[in-house]
Design a protein around this motif. Structure first.
Motif, mmCIF file in Angstrom:
data_model
loop_
_atom_site.group_PDB
_atom_site.id
_atom_site.type_symbol
_atom_site.label_atom_id
_atom_site.label_comp_id
_atom_site.label_asym_id
_atom_site.label_seq_id
_atom_site.Cartn_x
_atom_site.Cartn_y
_atom_site.Cartn_z
ATOM 1 N N GLU A 207 -10.847 0.790 9.981
ATOM 2 C CA GLU A 207 -10.983 -0.671 10.116
ATOM 3 C C GLU A 207 -10.581 -1.384 8.840
ATOM 4 O O GLU A 207 -10.005 -2.478 8.876
ATOM 5 C CB GLU A 207 -12.435 -1.024 10.498
ATOM 6 C CG GLU A 207 -12.783 -0.641 11.926
ATOM 7 C CD GLU A 207 -14.282 -0.664 12.221
ATOM 8 O OE1 GLU A 207 -14.634 -0.709 13.411
ATOM 9 O OE2 GLU A 207 -15.106 -0.617 11.273
ATOM 10 N N ASN A 208 -10.874 -0.758 7.684
ATOM 11 C CA ASN A 208 -10.456 -1.351 6.411
ATOM 12 C C ASN A 208 -8.941 -1.467 6.322
ATOM 13 O O ASN A 208 -8.416 -2.477 5.862
ATOM 14 C CB ASN A 208 -10.979 -0.514 5.243
ATOM 15 C CG ASN A 208 -12.292 -1.019 4.694
ATOM 16 O OD1 ASN A 208 -12.316 -2.001 3.952
ATOM 17 N ND2 ASN A 208 -13.386 -0.368 5.075
ATOM 18 N N VAL A 209 -8.240 -0.425 6.748
ATOM 19 C CA VAL A 209 -6.776 -0.437 6.660
ATOM 20 C C VAL A 209 -6.191 -1.396 7.703
ATOM 21 O O VAL A 209 -5.177 -2.051 7.466
ATOM 22 C CB VAL A 209 -6.205 0.986 6.810
ATOM 23 C CG1 VAL A 209 -4.681 0.972 6.789
ATOM 24 C CG2 VAL A 209 -6.737 1.891 5.694
ATOM 25 N N LEU B 238 -12.920 -1.828 -0.863
ATOM 26 C CA LEU B 238 -13.044 -1.605 0.573
ATOM 27 C C LEU B 238 -14.333 -2.254 1.072
ATOM 28 O O LEU B 238 -15.331 -2.300 0.356
ATOM 29 C CB LEU B 238 -13.047 -0.106 0.881
ATOM 30 C CG LEU B 238 -11.761 0.641 0.474
ATOM 31 C CD1 LEU B 238 -11.947 2.147 0.650
ATOM 32 C CD2 LEU B 238 -10.555 0.152 1.246
ATOM 33 N N ALA C 107 -7.461 2.800 0.038
ATOM 34 C CA ALA C 107 -7.105 1.488 -0.539
ATOM 35 C C ALA C 107 -5.587 1.340 -0.673
ATOM 36 O O ALA C 107 -5.036 0.261 -0.445
ATOM 37 C CB ALA C 107 -7.777 1.313 -1.897
ATOM 38 N N VAL D 156 0.119 -1.203 4.158
ATOM 39 C CA VAL D 156 0.251 -1.252 5.615
ATOM 40 C C VAL D 156 0.979 -2.504 6.121
ATOM 41 O O VAL D 156 1.617 -2.482 7.165
ATOM 42 C CB VAL D 156 -1.147 -1.094 6.275
ATOM 43 C CG1 VAL D 156 -1.955 -2.384 6.204
ATOM 44 C CG2 VAL D 156 -1.028 -0.617 7.713
ATOM 45 N N THR D 157 0.904 -3.599 5.379
ATOM 46 C CA THR D 157 1.552 -4.836 5.820
ATOM 47 C C THR D 157 3.003 -4.936 5.352
ATOM 48 O O THR D 157 3.661 -5.946 5.576
ATOM 49 C CB THR D 157 0.770 -6.064 5.303
ATOM 50 O OG1 THR D 157 0.555 -5.884 3.893
ATOM 51 C CG2 THR D 157 -0.563 -6.215 6.000
ATOM 52 N N CYS E 28 -13.063 3.424 7.397
ATOM 53 C CA CYS E 28 -11.823 3.461 6.631
ATOM 54 C C CYS E 28 -10.659 2.946 7.487
ATOM 55 O O CYS E 28 -9.805 2.193 7.010
ATOM 56 C CB CYS E 28 -11.566 4.870 6.119
ATOM 57 S SG CYS E 28 -12.723 5.331 4.799
ATOM 58 N N ALA F 15 -2.628 1.669 11.240
ATOM 59 C CA ALA F 15 -3.586 2.059 10.209
ATOM 60 C C ALA F 15 -3.733 3.586 10.184
ATOM 61 O O ALA F 15 -3.761 4.221 9.124
ATOM 62 C CB ALA F 15 -4.937 1.397 10.462
ATOM 63 N N TRP G 148 -0.800 5.193 8.513
ATOM 64 C CA TRP G 148 -0.836 5.081 7.053
ATOM 65 C C TRP G 148 -1.919 5.959 6.424
ATOM 66 O O TRP G 148 -1.740 6.508 5.345
ATOM 67 C CB TRP G 148 -0.977 3.619 6.628
ATOM 68 C CG TRP G 148 0.385 3.020 6.519
ATOM 69 C CD1 TRP G 148 1.052 2.325 7.492
ATOM 70 C CD2 TRP G 148 1.286 3.140 5.414
ATOM 71 N NE1 TRP G 148 2.303 1.996 7.044
ATOM 72 C CE2 TRP G 148 2.485 2.473 5.780
ATOM 73 C CE3 TRP G 148 1.205 3.725 4.152
ATOM 74 C CZ2 TRP G 148 3.580 2.398 4.922
ATOM 75 C CZ3 TRP G 148 2.299 3.641 3.303
ATOM 76 C CH2 TRP G 148 3.470 2.986 3.694
ATOM 77 N N PRO H 185 -6.135 -6.162 7.117
ATOM 78 C CA PRO H 185 -5.118 -7.166 6.776
ATOM 79 C C PRO H 185 -4.199 -7.498 7.959
ATOM 80 O O PRO H 185 -3.767 -8.646 8.091
ATOM 81 C CB PRO H 185 -4.324 -6.540 5.631
ATOM 82 C CG PRO H 185 -4.853 -5.181 5.413
ATOM 83 C CD PRO H 185 -6.093 -5.010 6.221
ATOM 84 N N ARG I 161 -4.218 0.622 2.721
ATOM 85 C CA ARG I 161 -4.466 -0.782 3.075
ATOM 86 C C ARG I 161 -3.495 -1.724 2.355
ATOM 87 O O ARG I 161 -3.054 -2.724 2.907
ATOM 88 C CB ARG I 161 -5.908 -1.173 2.757
ATOM 89 C CG ARG I 161 -6.276 -2.490 3.401
ATOM 90 C CD ARG I 161 -7.664 -2.928 3.071
ATOM 91 N NE ARG I 161 -7.828 -3.139 1.643
ATOM 92 C CZ ARG I 161 -8.892 -3.711 1.112
ATOM 93 N NH1 ARG I 161 -9.884 -4.091 1.876
ATOM 94 N NH2 ARG I 161 -8.973 -3.881 -0.175
#
Ligand code: ADP
Ligand code: MG
Length: 225
Positions: A102-104, A94, A151, A157-158, A100, A122, A125, A107, A154
């Motif tokens: 923004e991390n998710v 991360l 993590a 999520v895509t 957290c 995000a 999720w 991508p 993240r």
């Protein structure tokens, strides 16, 4: 039986004088969770990196959805990796400066998704991984188990077809490790993503449908009864 989604055949990979993989083969089908087991240094991470197209094998082939990943130029190969694959590592994945949430969202933002849409997804999720309450904290302010669940959010999520997880519970105690595995495998089953799970812990491998054992760079397939 459906066609395998991802197939590695006779993969050989050396680092200087070290032959990390010496004819390793494995496959995964859509929606399947395959554990890659074996002692430390046996070649598990190298196999995962070759299958995910992060490193190129010296010989052998890796085929994903009918395309030969191992023959693809770097550009298209990393583009495919971003759209179709998700990754979870042991730790340190991360971005410490981002929250957290923004991390998710990252991508999706890198893929051009608008901020509002990315943030909403995000958040959804994070809730699904039972870490909605840490959305506005930075990775350094959450527990190890919470960080790994962020993590996993993240990675998923895509909407990847395959999630690569290398010792995702390696830094966690067994209770937190099982929590991460339960949420990871149930989310993958819901979305239809396949999971390639590298672990040396039998308790973690128990979350898989099937095991591949790596020893001295060779693979052995284990079929469960
Ligand atoms: P595992 O994940 O099963 O612990 P690895 O795939 O990381 O095993 O490593 C297999 C072998 O390849 C080990 O001997 C390791 O030291 C070596 N190795 C892995 N990556 C590299 C690298 N980038 N450079 C040099 N040697 C490496
Ligand atoms: Mg490893």
């Amino acid at each position: 039986m459906t066609e395998p989604l991802l197939v590695a055949t006779d993969v050989v990979k050396s680092f200087g004088p070290t032959k990390a993989l010496d004819g390793a083969s494995m496959s995964v089908r859509r929606g399947e969770v395959v554990a890659v087991m074996g002692p430390s240094g046996s070649g598990k991470s190298t196999l995962l990196h070759c299958i995910a197209g992060i490193i190129q094998p010296d010989s052998g082939t890796v085929t994903y959805a009918g395309q030969e990943l191992s023959a693809m130029p770097d550009g298209p190969r990393s583009a495919l990796r971003r759209t179709d694959f998700g990754f979870v590592f042991q730790f340190g994945q991360l971005v410490p400066e981002l929250t957290c949430l923004e991390n998710v969202a990252l991508p999706m933002r890198l893929g051009g998704t608008r901020r509002k849409v990315a943030d909403a997804k995000a958040r959804e999720w994070l809730d699904r991984l039972e870490v909605g309450d840490v959305a506005d904290k930075r990775p350094g302010e959450v527990s190890g188990g919470q960080g790994q669940r962020v993590a996993v959010a993240r990675a998923l999520v895509t909407g990847p077809s395959v999630v690569f997880a290398d010792e995702p519970t390696g830094a966690l105690d067994s209770l937190n490790g099982e929590h991460v595995m339960r949420l990871l495998t149930s989310a993958a089953k819901d979305t239809g993503a396949a999971v390639i799970l590298v672990t040396h812990e039998p308790r973690v491998a128990a979350y898989s449908d099937r095991e591949v054992v790596v020893r001295d760079g060779h693979t052995r397939q284990v079929e469960f009864a």
